[in-house]
Scaffold this motif. Structure first.
Motif, PDB file in Angstrom:
ATOM      1  N   THR A 289       1.266   1.171   3.206  1.00  0.00           N
ATOM      2  CA  THR A 289       1.051   0.203   2.121  1.00  0.00           C
ATOM      3  C   THR A 289      -0.200   0.497   1.298  1.00  0.00           C
ATOM      4  OG1 THR A 289      -0.152  -1.247   3.644  1.00  0.00           O
ATOM      5  CG2 THR A 289       2.217  -1.604   3.413  1.00  0.00           C
ATOM      6  N   GLY A 290      -1.140   1.278   1.861  1.00  0.00           N
ATOM      7  CA  GLY A 290      -2.402   1.517   1.184  1.00  0.00           C
ATOM      8  C   GLY A 290      -2.253   2.175  -0.173  1.00  0.00           C
ATOM      9  N   GLY A 291      -1.396   3.194  -0.244  1.00  0.00           N
ATOM     10  CA  GLY A 291      -1.205   3.900  -1.499  1.00  0.00           C
ATOM     11  C   GLY A 291      -0.655   3.005  -2.591  1.00  0.00           C
ATOM     12  N   ARG A 292       0.272   2.120  -2.227  1.00  0.00           N
ATOM     13  CA  ARG A 292       0.841   1.204  -3.218  1.00  0.00           C
ATOM     14  C   ARG A 292      -0.216   0.233  -3.739  1.00  0.00           C
ATOM     15  NH1 ARG A 292       6.419  -0.389   0.043  1.00  0.00           N
ATOM     16  NH2 ARG A 292       7.290   1.750   0.137  1.00  0.00           N
ATOM     17  N   ILE A 293      -1.058  -0.280  -2.830  1.00  0.00           N
ATOM     18  CA  ILE A 293      -2.100  -1.231  -3.250  1.00  0.00           C
ATOM     19  C   ILE A 293      -3.100  -0.553  -4.172  1.00  0.00           C
ATOM     20  CG2 ILE A 293      -4.024  -2.633  -2.419  1.00  0.00           C
ATOM     21  CD1 ILE A 293      -2.403  -3.306   0.015  1.00  0.00           C
ATOM     22  N   ILE A 294      -3.460   0.676  -3.840  1.00  0.00           N
ATOM     23  CA  ILE A 294      -4.410   1.402  -4.695  1.00  0.00           C
ATOM     24  C   ILE A 294      -3.819   1.606  -6.089  1.00  0.00           C
ATOM     25  CG2 ILE A 294      -5.453   3.676  -5.056  1.00  0.00           C
ATOM     26  CD1 ILE A 294      -6.115   3.749  -2.118  1.00  0.00           C
ATOM     27  N   ARG A 295      -2.522   1.921  -6.157  1.00  0.00           N
ATOM     28  CA  ARG A 295      -1.890   2.100  -7.472  1.00  0.00           C
ATOM     29  C   ARG A 295      -1.878   0.785  -8.257  1.00  0.00           C
ATOM     30  NH1 ARG A 295       1.469   5.621  -4.435  1.00  0.00           N
ATOM     31  NH2 ARG A 295       2.982   3.953  -4.051  1.00  0.00           N
ATOM     32  N   VAL A 296      -1.663  -0.330  -7.552  1.00  0.00           N
ATOM     33  CA  VAL A 296      -1.697  -1.640  -8.218  1.00  0.00           C
ATOM     34  C   VAL A 296      -3.091  -1.931  -8.743  1.00  0.00           C
ATOM     35  CG1 VAL A 296      -1.491  -4.136  -7.845  1.00  0.00           C
ATOM     36  CG2 VAL A 296       0.223  -2.589  -6.897  1.00  0.00           C
ATOM     37  N   PHE A 297      -4.104  -1.673  -7.920  1.00  0.00           N
ATOM     38  CA  PHE A 297      -5.488  -1.892  -8.345  1.00  0.00           C
ATOM     39  C   PHE A 297      -5.821  -1.055  -9.581  1.00  0.00           C
ATOM     40  CE2 PHE A 297      -7.094  -3.356  -3.937  1.00  0.00           C
ATOM     41  CZ  PHE A 297      -6.856  -4.683  -4.292  1.00  0.00           C
ATOM     42  N   LYS A 298      -5.339   0.183  -9.597  1.00  0.00           N
ATOM     43  CA  LYS A 298      -5.614   1.055 -10.743  1.00  0.00           C
ATOM     44  C   LYS A 298      -4.986   0.506 -12.020  1.00  0.00           C
ATOM     45  CE  LYS A 298      -6.379   5.486  -8.418  1.00  0.00           C
ATOM     46  NZ  LYS A 298      -5.905   6.882  -8.240  1.00  0.00           N
ATOM     47  N   ARG A 299      -3.792  -0.069 -11.902  1.00  0.00           N
ATOM     48  CA  ARG A 299      -3.165  -0.663 -13.084  1.00  0.00           C
ATOM     49  C   ARG A 299      -3.957  -1.857 -13.597  1.00  0.00           C
ATOM     50  NH1 ARG A 299       1.726  -0.353  -9.854  1.00  0.00           N
ATOM     51  NH2 ARG A 299       2.855   1.578 -10.301  1.00  0.00           N
TER      52      ARG A 299
ATOM     53  N   GLN B 188     -11.153   7.745  -2.946  1.00  0.00           N
ATOM     54  CA  GLN B 188     -11.897   8.130  -1.746  1.00  0.00           C
ATOM     55  C   GLN B 188     -11.472   7.281  -0.543  1.00  0.00           C
ATOM     56  OE1 GLN B 188     -13.768  10.716  -1.555  1.00  0.00           O
ATOM     57  NE2 GLN B 188     -13.676  11.186  -3.743  1.00  0.00           N
ATOM     58  N   ILE B 189     -11.116   6.013  -0.786  1.00  0.00           N
ATOM     59  CA  ILE B 189     -10.632   5.161   0.299  1.00  0.00           C
ATOM     60  C   ILE B 189      -9.356   5.734   0.893  1.00  0.00           C
ATOM     61  CG2 ILE B 189      -9.732   2.860   0.862  1.00  0.00           C
ATOM     62  CD1 ILE B 189     -11.521   1.736  -1.307  1.00  0.00           C
ATOM     63  N   ALA B 190      -8.517   6.301   0.031  1.00  0.00           N
ATOM     64  CA  ALA B 190      -7.240   6.852   0.484  1.00  0.00           C
ATOM     65  C   ALA B 190      -7.427   7.954   1.515  1.00  0.00           C
ATOM     66  CB  ALA B 190      -6.452   7.376  -0.714  1.00  0.00           C
ATOM     67  N   VAL B 191      -8.581   8.611   1.507  1.00  0.00           N
ATOM     68  CA  VAL B 191      -8.845   9.691   2.460  1.00  0.00           C
ATOM     69  C   VAL B 191      -8.785   9.171   3.891  1.00  0.00           C
ATOM     70  CG1 VAL B 191     -10.580  11.356   3.222  1.00  0.00           C
ATOM     71  CG2 VAL B 191     -10.245  10.951   0.782  1.00  0.00           C
ATOM     72  N   PHE B 192      -9.175   7.908   4.095  1.00  0.00           N
ATOM     73  CA  PHE B 192      -9.264   7.362   5.449  1.00  0.00           C
ATOM     74  C   PHE B 192      -8.028   6.575   5.863  1.00  0.00           C
ATOM     75  CE2 PHE B 192     -13.662   8.179   4.386  1.00  0.00           C
ATOM     76  CZ  PHE B 192     -14.192   8.636   5.577  1.00  0.00           C
ATOM     77  N   GLN B 193      -7.010   6.550   5.015  1.00  0.00           N
ATOM     78  CA  GLN B 193      -5.814   5.790   5.368  1.00  0.00           C
ATOM     79  C   GLN B 193      -5.026   6.437   6.497  1.00  0.00           C
ATOM     80  OE1 GLN B 193      -3.816   5.411   1.604  1.00  0.00           O
ATOM     81  NE2 GLN B 193      -4.953   3.558   1.035  1.00  0.00           N
ATOM     82  N   ALA B 194      -5.215   7.723   6.691  1.00  0.00           N
ATOM     83  CA  ALA B 194      -4.504   8.428   7.767  1.00  0.00           C
ATOM     84  C   ALA B 194      -5.368   8.586   9.019  1.00  0.00           C
ATOM     85  CB  ALA B 194      -4.055   9.800   7.278  1.00  0.00           C
ATOM     86  N   ALA B 195      -6.502   7.906   9.052  1.00  0.00           N
ATOM     87  CA  ALA B 195      -7.432   8.079  10.176  1.00  0.00           C
ATOM     88  C   ALA B 195      -6.930   7.444  11.462  1.00  0.00           C
ATOM     89  CB  ALA B 195      -8.803   7.491   9.810  1.00  0.00           C
ATOM     90  N   GLY B 196      -6.090   6.437  11.362  1.00  0.00           N
ATOM     91  CA  GLY B 196      -5.587   5.779  12.564  1.00  0.00           C
ATOM     92  C   GLY B 196      -6.396   4.543  12.906  1.00  0.00           C
ATOM     93  N   TRP B 197      -5.719   3.588  13.560  1.00  0.00           N
ATOM     94  CA  TRP B 197      -6.369   2.302  13.847  1.00  0.00           C
ATOM     95  C   TRP B 197      -7.484   2.424  14.863  1.00  0.00           C
ATOM     96  CZ3 TRP B 197      -5.830  -1.151  10.389  1.00  0.00           C
ATOM     97  CH2 TRP B 197      -4.654  -1.255   9.665  1.00  0.00           C
ATOM     98  N   ARG B 198      -7.413   3.403  15.760  1.00  0.00           N
ATOM     99  CA  ARG B 198      -8.471   3.573  16.767  1.00  0.00           C
ATOM    100  C   ARG B 198      -9.801   3.912  16.089  1.00  0.00           C
ATOM    101  NH1 ARG B 198     -10.667   7.734  19.871  1.00  0.00           N
ATOM    102  NH2 ARG B 198     -11.352   7.088  21.949  1.00  0.00           N
TER     103      ARG B 198
END
Length: 340
Positions: free
Chosen positions: A182-192, A211-221
């Motif tokens: 869901t992160g990528g979709r929210i970032i695209r909405v924010f950009k609009r 830059q936030i998107a870089v950490f979206q694949a970091a994992g919940w741990r």
């Protein structure tokens, strides 16, 4: 208007705002009572405030090292600690979050990866903001200081309800933003939504979102560990520092009050409107601690004690900069002597 003129105008505006806020804060106190508060203060606790501040800076440096490793940036805790202390030094000149540019420059030179360092710092700052906002809203809702001011029971539910709604919104957006799906979709909405903003501002915010998107694949741990350390070093450590500063000034108030005051001052301090957060901190403490029956002179003294901790770290930062400058000059001189 030239770039230099804009910088001078912004600096002048911040100096004016800082002066105005300090003038208002000092106008609220009686100087005779203030000096009485100074004389009766428990100054032996001041060393504890400074020592705890240094320890918290070291913990934050270890946390930053943890994030940088995720970005494949290897840098020692001592270097990060020195860069963080130097940020305190430059925060006495540069307002709000702008002073962190010094830290970025030092870490970029150490790692050679400016974009990686930038994304790590953005993640770090936003995570701290989220933690402080969440706990600040929770403490404000639970303590509900309006109940001390408004005797009407029907009106006392309003602040907790607003804080609760904002708390749910912040947590929900954070979880969705950090999720890889869901992160990528929210970032695209924010950009609009950035469309109406000036191009320069829009580009800066868009870069931060990328830059936030870089950490979206970091994992919940990874996020859980980082948030846990942030709670310990920034929230718990910050609140304990506030409590120690309050005890030094002979102030007694609920711990929940220091939680939301610490959070509020931190968030406001990220806005580049004053110098070294001066004025913002004083107005907040003098104004809001009065709700809990704290005298304004004592609140002002507490604010000055907290500011002294920043000056203490700034002195350490000045030492680091002096040592690093001398070492760099020696290194350059040696390199020049070896050159044919």
């Amino acid at each position: 208007m030239t770039s230099r003129s804009k910088q001078i105008t912004k600096l002048t505006l911040r100096v004016v705002i800082t002066t105005a806020l300090l003038a208002w804060a000092f106008s609220q106190i009686d100087l005779g009572q203030f000096w009485d508060a100074v004389r009766t203060a428990k100054w032996q606790l001041l060393i504890a405030v400074w020592g705890l501040t240094a320890i918290l800076f070291w913990i934050r440096s270890a946390k930053m090292q943890f994030v940088l490793k995720r970005q494949d940036c290897r840098v020692g805790i001592g270097t990060i600690f020195g860069a963080t202390a130097m940020t305190s030094l430059y925060s006495l000149i540069l307002p709000g979050i702008l002073s962190t540019g010094v830290k970025w420059y030092v870490l970029k030179k150490s790692t050679g990866k400016g974009s990686n360092v930038f994304s790590s710092m953005v993640y770090n700052q936003l995570s701290i903001m989220i933690v402080m906002t969440v706990f600040g809203l929770a403490a404000l809702a639970l303590s509900n200081p309006t109940s001390l001011l408004i005797p009407d029971a029907k009106s006392q539910w309003l602040l907790p309800a607003v804080c609760g709604a904002l708390l749910i919104a912040v947590v929900a957006v954070t979880l969705l933003l950090l999720n890889s799906r869901t992160g990528g979709r929210i970032i695209r909405v924010f950009k609009r939504l950035l469309g109406p903003l000036p191009e320069k501002t829009r580009k800066k915010i868009a870069d931060i979102l990328d830059q936030i998107a870089v950490f979206q694949a970091a994992g919940w741990r990874f996020h859980f560990i980082f948030m846990l350390i942030t709670v310990v070093d920034t929230l718990v450590g910050g609140v304990v520092t506030y409590v120690l500063a309050a005890r030094t000034a002979s102030i007694i108030a609920p711990v929940s009050a220091f939680v939301w005051l610490c959070s509020l001052i931190y968030v406001l301090g990220r806005i580049p409107i004053s110098i070294a957060n001066l004025g913002v901190r004083e107005v907040t403490l003098v104004g809001f601690l009065a709700v809990y029956g704290v005298g304004k002179p004592a609140a002002m003294l507490m604010s000055m004690i907290l500011f002294s901790a920043l000056v203490f770290m700034a002195i350490i930062g000045a030492i680091y900069q002096l040592v690093w400058t001398v070492m760099a000059r020696k290194s350059n001189r040696r390199a020049g002597e070896r050159a044919p």
